[in-house]
Write a protein that holds these residues in place. Structure first.
Motif, short mmCIF file in Angstrom:
data_model
loop_
_atom_site.label_atom_id
_atom_site.label_comp_id
_atom_site.label_asym_id
_atom_site.label_seq_id
_atom_site.Cartn_x
_atom_site.Cartn_y
_atom_site.Cartn_z
N ALA A 162 1.26 4.43 -2.61
CA ALA A 162 0.38 5.45 -2.35
C ALA A 162 0.76 7.02 -2.86
O ALA A 162 0.52 7.21 -3.38
CB ALA A 162 0.04 6.29 -1.49
N PHE A 181 1.68 15.21 6.29
CA PHE A 181 2.32 13.83 6.51
C PHE A 181 2.53 12.96 5.62
O PHE A 181 3.42 11.78 5.70
CB PHE A 181 1.02 13.46 8.01
CG PHE A 181 1.19 11.87 7.56
CD1 PHE A 181 2.29 11.21 8.67
CD2 PHE A 181 0.47 10.86 7.53
CE1 PHE A 181 1.54 9.93 9.52
CE2 PHE A 181 0.52 9.65 7.46
CZ PHE A 181 0.99 9.24 8.92
N GLY A 182 1.30 13.10 4.16
CA GLY A 182 1.20 12.30 3.30
C GLY A 182 2.88 11.94 2.65
O GLY A 182 3.24 11.61 2.16
N MET A 186 0.52 15.57 -1.65
CA MET A 186 0.81 14.67 -2.36
C MET A 186 1.81 13.94 -3.16
O MET A 186 1.97 12.92 -3.92
CB MET A 186 0.66 12.61 -1.72
CG MET A 186 0.86 12.65 -0.37
SD MET A 186 -0.94 10.83 -0.01
CE MET A 186 0.09 9.66 -0.40
N ASN A 201 5.90 10.82 4.01
CA ASN A 201 6.06 9.52 3.62
C ASN A 201 5.86 8.89 2.53
O ASN A 201 6.82 7.86 2.10
CB ASN A 201 4.65 9.04 4.05
CG ASN A 201 4.19 9.27 5.84
OD1 ASN A 201 4.58 8.56 6.63
ND2 ASN A 201 2.85 9.16 5.93
N VAL A 202 5.49 9.81 1.19
CA VAL A 202 5.83 9.30 -0.06
C VAL A 202 7.13 9.76 -0.34
O VAL A 202 7.76 9.20 -2.20
CB VAL A 202 4.90 10.08 -0.86
CG1 VAL A 202 3.73 8.88 -0.80
CG2 VAL A 202 4.61 10.62 -0.85
N VAL A 230 1.48 -0.78 -0.23
CA VAL A 230 0.18 -0.23 0.03
C VAL A 230 1.03 1.63 0.10
O VAL A 230 0.38 2.43 -0.82
CB VAL A 230 -1.04 0.33 1.51
CG1 VAL A 230 -1.86 0.62 1.27
CG2 VAL A 230 -1.68 -0.73 0.83
N ALA A 231 1.83 1.07 0.77
CA ALA A 231 3.08 2.36 0.81
C ALA A 231 3.82 2.35 -0.63
O ALA A 231 3.76 4.24 -0.96
CB ALA A 231 3.86 2.36 2.45
#
Lengths: 278, 233
Positions: free
Chosen positions: A78, A103-104, A155, A107-108, A74-75
């Motif tokens: 995303a 945050f998003g 993102m 993460n990417v 999923v990561a």
């Protein structure tokens, strides 16, 4: 540019054994602006959760840019498919609006100037720039929903999936979401919207996919999907065509779906158009 | 409570078989009961067994030596006694949870004269766990959709705790406020007795069984204190 493909997708939930998707096959091309409609429980949310791997197919497969989604986490997905959930309160956790939006993208893998620019653009686009230091829970429900959207916009994913983006929004909020979709479309992103708001769907999508009981029952332009020929199918999944489509039909006009197209058709000489009522 | 009163490990095992396993089989929830009971009791059961087998004070019959620590037979017997009690307690709680509908519990408590507030607290306690689990599942999905890696290394999983636990707690607090106002709006705090339109059926044999269980506990305590149960290992 990202293409999404579903091939004979079937999903049966373990709890209750509900067959939420029953052989869905479709292709969404890069840069398309698509709306997914249908009654509650028709499989819309289940379908979009397959696009970023949150749900895995019972059978069939999903291809994201040609890669089988089953082989990616999923990561990883995303980075390509940004999914905005319906309820913002089920994701907000940071002490400030800016931290929440960061945050998003963090993460990417966004960092430094690129991260700051992505966050600043998302905050500006959602009208939250002035609230960047505010605690998210001090915002009203409508703005918290825009915050959730900003968190995914930042993102910079090539695909944007919005689950019920207009629920709980006033007219200004709906207008802002509409502008965000237009902007994302102009910048070449694929936009997939799940919605029960048919007026919004007619005005923001170039293609409408209608689902019923886990299957795609109609796939066409808004004029085709909301035209009188499709009403029987829409009725079977408890969807009411937008007002301009119904008014246009009563006036004997061609298949139309938006306020603007109704006005255009009236100006072009609908029966009785331009005459004063007696 | 009866399992603690009886002593030994055969007596509590019989009580578990009669009071937990048999009703669970009859109710068709034995599979779920086994899974949930193990989940609930495994961590504490493992630590209780290890501590008692290896560190039981006064243990003389040595079963195994591992460097400075020694496993004794007396420790093993005591550990088994603790184990069956843990199983009895977690099994009984799980059986109650699996076979009791919160709405029926509230209505029945109110029918017996318990204040609506107390009945609601009892019901909310039963309902909270599945609601929190469902909420946590949705929050995890939302954070994973924003790239939170919950499938990577242990460190990445630890980093994911705050974004998941934060909204669970904040949401639960918010929900309490919403629920309180919704209850107030429907006259929940109005004083006086309520008229019940319906209550769960309570047959004669169920009443007899309940009274039998209620009487068995003090009888077993008296029997244990009087030394009438020493024949049970």
């Amino acid at each position: 540019m990202t293409e999404l493909v579903a091939e004979e997708l079937v999903h049966v939930y373990r709890e209750g054994g509900v067959r939420a998707l029953d052989g869905v096959s479709l292709r969404i091309g890069a840069g398309e602006r698509v709306a997914l409609i249908g009654q509650n429980g028709s499989g819309k949310t289940t379908l979009v959760r397959h696009l970023n791997g949150l749900l895995r197919p019972t059978s069939g497969r999903v291809l994201v840019d040609g890669a089988d989604a089953a082989t990616l986490t999923v990561a990883q997905l995303a980075r390509t498919v940004g999914l905005v959930f319906q309820d913002p309160d089920r994701q907000i956790f940071a002490p400030s609006v800016r931290d929440e939006v960061e945050f998003g993208p963090r993460n990417v893998g966004l960092a430094g100037a690129e991260l700051r620019a992505a966050v600043a653009n998302a905050l500006a686009a959602t009208g939250l720039a002035e609230a960047a230091s505010v605690n998210p829970y001090d915002l009203g429900g409508s703005r918290r929903k825009l915050l959730a959207l900003a968190g995914v916009l930042a993102m910079r994913t090539p695909v944007l999936v919005l689950d019920e983006p207009t629920t709980g929004q006033d007219a200004r909020g709906v207008e802002r979401v509409r502008a965000l979709i237009d902007e994302a479309h102009r910048s070449g992103r694929t936009v997939l919207t799940v919605s029960h708001d048919m007026r919004f769907v007619a005005e923001t999508a170039d293609r409408v996919i209608v689902m019923r009981q886990g299957r795609v029952v109609l796939d066409g332009t808004p004029a085709e999907a909301f035209g009188p020929d499709a009403w029987e199918v829409l009725r079977s999944t408890h969807v009411e065509p937008p007002l301009p489509a119904r008014v246009g039909h009563r006036l004997g006009l061609a298949s139309i779906a938006t306020d603007a197209s109704l006005l255009d058709a009236l100006r072009e000489g609908a029966p009785g158009a331009g005459e004063r009522p007696q | 409570m009866a399992a603690v009163a009886v002593g030994g490990f055969v007596g509590p095992l019989l009580l578990v078989a009669l009071g937990v396993v048999l009703p669970a089989v009859l109710a068709g929830v034995i599979g779920q009961l086994a899974r949930l009971t193990l989940l609930l009791s495994l961590p504490i059961a493992i630590s209780a067994v290890l501590v008692n087998v290896f560190f039981f004070p006064g243990g003389e019959t040595v079963l195994l030596r591992l460097g400075p620590i020694t496993a004794t037979a007396e420790g093993l017997v005591f550990a088994l006694e603790i184990l069956v009690r843990i199983l009895a307690i977690s099994g009984a709680i799980t059986l109650f949870y699996l076979t009791t509908r919160p709405a029926e519990l509230v209505v029945d408590l109110e029918r017996r004269g318990v204040s609506p507030r107390v009945a609601f607290v009892a019901s909310a306690s039963v309902q909270t766990v599945p609601a929190m689990v469902e909420r946590a599942g949705q929050i995890t999905a939302a954070q994973r959709a924003r790239g939170l890696d919950t499938e990577g290394s242990a460190w990445r999983r630890v980093r994911g705790i705050v974004p998941i636990v934060g909204p669970v707690i904040l949401g639960a607090i918010g929900e309490v406020e919403e629920r309180t106002m919704a209850l107030e709006a429907r006259g929940f705090t109005r004083p006086g007795r309520r008229t019940l339109l319906w209550w769960p059926p309570d047959s004669a044999w169920e009443r007899v069984l309940r009274w039998a269980v209620a009487l068995a506990v003090p009888v077993l305590i008296v029997a244990r204190v009087a030394g009438w149960l020493t024949w049970l290992p």
